[in-house]
Design a protein around this motif. Structure first.
Motif, mmCIF file in Angstrom:
data_model
loop_
_atom_site.group_PDB
_atom_site.id
_atom_site.type_symbol
_atom_site.label_atom_id
_atom_site.label_comp_id
_atom_site.label_asym_id
_atom_site.label_seq_id
_atom_site.Cartn_x
_atom_site.Cartn_y
_atom_site.Cartn_z
ATOM 1 N N THR A 296 11.849 16.973 6.343
ATOM 2 C CA THR A 296 12.454 18.138 6.311
ATOM 3 C C THR A 296 13.801 18.278 6.085
ATOM 4 O OG1 THR A 296 10.688 18.976 7.526
ATOM 5 C CG2 THR A 296 11.988 20.628 7.765
ATOM 6 N N ILE A 297 14.419 18.320 4.779
ATOM 7 C CA ILE A 297 16.079 18.925 4.732
ATOM 8 C C ILE A 297 16.255 20.024 5.155
ATOM 9 C CG2 ILE A 297 16.149 17.181 2.991
ATOM 10 C CD1 ILE A 297 16.641 19.082 1.054
ATOM 11 N N LEU A 298 17.900 20.223 5.073
ATOM 12 C CA LEU A 298 17.895 21.382 6.035
ATOM 13 C C LEU A 298 17.549 22.760 5.144
ATOM 14 C CD1 LEU A 298 22.101 20.626 6.677
ATOM 15 C CD2 LEU A 298 19.551 21.001 8.338
ATOM 16 N N THR B 183 1.009 -1.274 -0.020
ATOM 17 C CA THR B 183 -0.477 -0.083 -0.387
ATOM 18 C C THR B 183 0.796 1.140 0.506
ATOM 19 O OG1 THR B 183 -1.434 -0.835 0.714
ATOM 20 C CG2 THR B 183 -1.896 1.178 1.214
ATOM 21 N N TRP B 184 0.629 2.358 -1.216
ATOM 22 C CA TRP B 184 1.886 3.145 -0.888
ATOM 23 C C TRP B 184 1.344 4.586 -0.543
ATOM 24 C CZ3 TRP B 184 6.554 4.397 -2.072
ATOM 25 C CH2 TRP B 184 6.745 5.849 -2.996
ATOM 26 N N ASN B 185 0.779 4.667 0.383
ATOM 27 C CA ASN B 185 0.456 6.496 1.031
ATOM 28 C C ASN B 185 1.710 7.115 0.951
ATOM 29 O OD1 ASN B 185 -1.063 8.664 1.182
ATOM 30 N ND2 ASN B 185 -2.680 7.828 1.612
ATOM 31 N N HIS B 186 2.424 8.348 0.195
ATOM 32 C CA HIS B 186 3.012 9.001 0.385
ATOM 33 C C HIS B 186 3.104 9.754 1.606
ATOM 34 C CE1 HIS B 186 2.152 10.723 -3.194
ATOM 35 N NE2 HIS B 186 2.434 11.712 -2.349
ATOM 36 N N TYR B 187 1.654 10.204 1.885
ATOM 37 C CA TYR B 187 1.487 11.650 3.051
ATOM 38 C C TYR B 187 0.912 10.976 4.475
ATOM 39 C CZ TYR B 187 -0.157 13.979 -1.536
ATOM 40 O OH TYR B 187 -0.822 14.285 -3.045
ATOM 41 N N LEU B 188 1.010 9.707 4.255
ATOM 42 C CA LEU B 188 0.780 9.344 5.841
ATOM 43 C C LEU B 188 2.570 8.646 5.810
ATOM 44 C CD1 LEU B 188 -2.131 7.420 5.560
ATOM 45 C CD2 LEU B 188 -1.395 9.500 6.740
ATOM 46 N N SER B 189 2.663 7.715 5.224
ATOM 47 C CA SER B 189 4.036 7.292 5.340
ATOM 48 C C SER B 189 5.875 7.756 5.518
ATOM 49 C CB SER B 189 5.046 5.449 4.245
ATOM 50 O OG SER B 189 5.700 5.586 4.399
ATOM 51 N N GLN C 116 6.354 19.153 1.127
ATOM 52 C CA GLN C 116 6.289 20.417 2.327
ATOM 53 C C GLN C 116 6.827 20.023 3.536
ATOM 54 O OE1 GLN C 116 2.381 21.083 1.639
ATOM 55 N NE2 GLN C 116 3.400 21.693 -0.256
ATOM 56 N N GLY C 117 7.418 19.056 3.478
ATOM 57 C CA GLY C 117 8.590 18.531 4.118
ATOM 58 C C GLY C 117 7.913 17.514 5.131
ATOM 59 N N GLY C 118 6.249 17.360 4.515
ATOM 60 C CA GLY C 118 6.191 15.872 5.908
ATOM 61 C C GLY C 118 6.616 14.922 5.036
ATOM 62 N N PRO C 119 5.527 13.870 5.846
ATOM 63 C CA PRO C 119 4.050 14.061 6.581
ATOM 64 C C PRO C 119 5.488 14.157 8.293
ATOM 65 C CG PRO C 119 4.662 11.539 6.043
ATOM 66 C CD PRO C 119 5.285 12.257 5.123
ATOM 67 N N MET D 31 9.707 10.185 1.743
ATOM 68 C CA MET D 31 11.317 10.005 1.786
ATOM 69 C C MET D 31 11.965 9.683 0.120
ATOM 70 S SD MET D 31 13.988 11.875 2.245
ATOM 71 C CE MET D 31 15.455 11.859 3.549
ATOM 72 N N LEU D 32 11.214 8.354 -0.281
ATOM 73 C CA LEU D 32 11.628 8.026 -1.619
ATOM 74 C C LEU D 32 11.303 8.810 -2.325
ATOM 75 C CD1 LEU D 32 13.038 4.635 -1.954
ATOM 76 C CD2 LEU D 32 10.614 4.031 -2.373
ATOM 77 N N LEU D 33 9.786 9.262 -2.576
ATOM 78 C CA LEU D 33 9.754 9.857 -3.397
ATOM 79 C C LEU D 33 10.434 10.776 -4.654
ATOM 80 C CD1 LEU D 33 7.537 9.933 -5.619
ATOM 81 C CD2 LEU D 33 6.311 11.231 -3.723
ATOM 82 N N VAL D 34 10.555 11.385 -3.075
ATOM 83 C CA VAL D 34 10.953 12.303 -3.120
ATOM 84 C C VAL D 34 12.901 12.433 -3.819
ATOM 85 C CG1 VAL D 34 10.065 14.495 -2.020
ATOM 86 C CG2 VAL D 34 11.982 13.769 -0.290
#
Lengths: 283, 293
Positions: B246-248, B146-152, B238-241, B157-160
């Motif tokens: 949140t990188i520097l 199950t893919w949900n980058h808004y929750l995991s 936006q640095g989340g979830p 991180m993998l997506l960005v």
């Protein structure tokens, strides 16, 4: 090739073609999304093959209401803004760095090295690390929401000055000597000899800087609050936000496609200059 | 540095450097010094007064677990982006270099993603990985993921990382291919006569010979991952979830413009400037060494 191995040749081409396909896949998906209507783009699984709404989407994105429910400038205006910003940044950088490189290489004057180091320092500071104070400066100068505010703070960078300095250093001294014997002053030497000699370098740099300018994101996002000044690249963010309420992926992806076509076209059409510019400015 | 022959001193050179120096002073030196000054100040909660606190902001930063986490996250992010895009580019360049005719054709097909803005790369990938509609989540669902980058956080991180690395492959490929094409053919032929196959030749001859390029690209990719990926993070997660992406550089922006913690944000800027300077020095030292080869 060193030896003839049909199997290795086959594998070579297979890997390369798979690599090309993998690299191109996200853009293919974008293109496919821009050829379907909104209804189709809300059904899972999404299509992998183009539909027939490409022109409709193009027209709606460019001249129509665009994304419904958002207050955005028309996309054609954003494209114009992006073009103006990219051209101002690239031509501005080229002009001021040609001038300063000429002064540093061909004149001996007090504080010459001081100026050189001052320019050199700027190499080290990308706009992202000094956003807040730079933003304040631009705001105090009243340059928010203007083409000047969009371009001038990004014009100051040392890479171009460095490159022209290297180019000028390779120009033989004899040229300057003979020009001076013939009675040419500094400006005449600059326009009649140096500029024609560095023509391809200027063109190569222009290609790189155009892409750099077109793709600016954080800076336009900060200093444009007026929707009529938005650039196409920064508009993608607002569209992605809007997509959470009303997913009009066909329009969003058409906009994304429009945003990437100009710089990609420049790279492909002027590949030789692009490669030259990239290797010269970074090394 | 200077031509042996040059023009006599006059007012002209000052006029010629004036535009560049003016812009440098107004938009670089002044803001950078402002950032340094602000990093020594603490503003009170209502923005009415400021207090000069010396290094307190830095002390707070160095003990702030959020900041240290962000540091670590940035390190992981940039190493993975560099490794992924350089690895992929190295494989492709290794094969492209074997092609006698058509190497330039493949080059054309591989270098154009360089022109795509990071934020657009982010938009493309977030569309492909959209949890409800995207193509990849659809296929991942079939194999039971199950893919949900808004929750995991890890998936975000993998997506960005994927989006950032994808765009950078073009650049790395270009430099690797150029480096490999500059290796003399005689070296490779000699190895082939001694009986070394393509894979062995690659690992024992080509790869060591292009190590300067690898090092150069490593620095460039780190700088890219540190700063230019801001657009991807800002538009996609936006640095989340939470704070999982949140990188520097995103934190500087977020604390300054959203959180309005001017002193803290300025202190972070100063740390970042120091990092850029270290990276630039490393790169210049390397360039010098390569000239001496």
């Amino acid at each position: 090739m060193v030896e003839n191995r049909p199997l290795t040749t086959f594998v070579t081409h297979l890997v390369l073609i798979l690599g090309v396909l993998a690299i191109a896949f996200p853009v293919w998906i974008t293109f496919v999304a821009s050829t379907h209507n909104e209804l189709r783009m809300n059904q899972s699984p999404l299509p992998l093959w183009p539909g027939e709404y490409f022109l409709t989407n193009m027209q709606q994105t460019l001249f129509g209401s665009g994304l419904s429910g958002t207050e955005q400038a028309p996309v054609w205006l954003m494209l114009l803004n992006s073009l103006a910003m990219a051209l101002l940044i690239s031509s501005g950088k080229i002009v001021i760095s040609l001038l300063s490189a000429f002064a540093i290489v061909y004149f001996k004057f007090p504080f010459r090295m001081g100026f050189f180091w001052m320019i050199f320092i700027t190499l080290m500071l990308p706009v992202e690390v000094r956003i807040l104070p730079t933003f304040e400066v631009v705001a105090n100068l009243g340059m928010l929401n203007s083409y000047w505010g969009l371009s001038i703070p990004l014009i100051a960078s040392a890479t171009a000055t460095f490159m022209f300095r290297q180019v000028f250093l390779t120009v033989p001294d004899e040229l300057l000597e003979s020009a001076r014997i013939d009675g040419a002053g500094p400006l005449r030497f600059f326009f009649d000899i140096l500029l024609p000699l560095s023509r391809t370098n200027i063109a190569a740099l222009f290609v790189i800087l155009f892409i750099f300018g077109w793709n600016q994101y954080l800076w336009p996002l900060l200093i444009t609050t007026d929707t009529s000044m938005t650039t196409i690249v920064m508009s993608i963010k607002q569209m992605l936000e809007a997509a959470e309420q009303s997913p009009q992926w066909n329009i969003i992806m058409t906009t994304a496609l429009l945003a990437m076509i100009p710089p990609v076209f420049v790279v492909i059409a002027m590949q030789k200059l692009f490669v030259q510019g990239l290797t010269e400015t970074d090394k | 540095m200077l031509k042996r022959v040059h023009f006599p001193t006059s007012l002209l050179p000052y006029l010629l450097v004036a535009p560049q120096i003016a812009i440098t002073l107004v938009f670089f030196i002044w803001p950078a010094s402002q950032a340094m000054y602000q990093s020594f100040l603490i503003e009170d909660a209502f923005g009415l007064g400021t207090e000069f606190v010396w290094f307190e902001n830095f002390e707070v930063l160095m003990t702030d677990s959020h900041y240290l986490d962000s540091f670590q996250r940035t390190a992981v992010f940039s190493v993975l982006v560099a490794a992924l895009s350089m690895g992929f580019a190295l494989i492709l360049a290794g094969f492209a270099q074997r092609v006698v005719r058509g190497a330039m054709f493949y080059r054309t097909l591989l270098i154009w993603p360089y022109a795509i803005a990071p934020v657009l790369a982010g938009a493309l990938w977030v569309f492909m990985f959209n949890p409800t509609l995207g193509i990849f989540p659809y296929f991942l669902e079939i194999i039971g993921i199950t893919w949900n980058h808004y929750l995991s956080g890890n998936q975000a991180m993998l997506l960005v990382i994927l989006a950032a690395a994808w765009k950078q492959v073009a650049y790395n490929f270009l430099f690797y291919l150029a480096a490999m094409q500059s290796i003399p053919n005689s070296v490779i032929e000699a190895a082939a006569i001694d009986g070394a196959g393509p894979a062995r030749r690659f690992w024992t001859i080509v790869f060591p010979l292009i190590s300067p390029t690898t090092f150069f690209l490593l620095v460039i990719n780190m700088v890219y991952a540190f700063f230019e990926t801001f657009g991807i993070i800002h538009a996609v997660t936006q640095g989340g979830p939470g704070t999982s992406t949140t990188i520097l550089v995103y934190k500087v922006f977020n604390d300054g413009f959203v959180g309005l913690d001017l002193g803290g944000s300025a202190a972070q800027s100063v740390v970042l400037m120091a990092l850029v300077i270290v990276m630039t020095v490393v790169q210049f030292r390397f360039v010098e060494r390569k000239v001496a080869y």
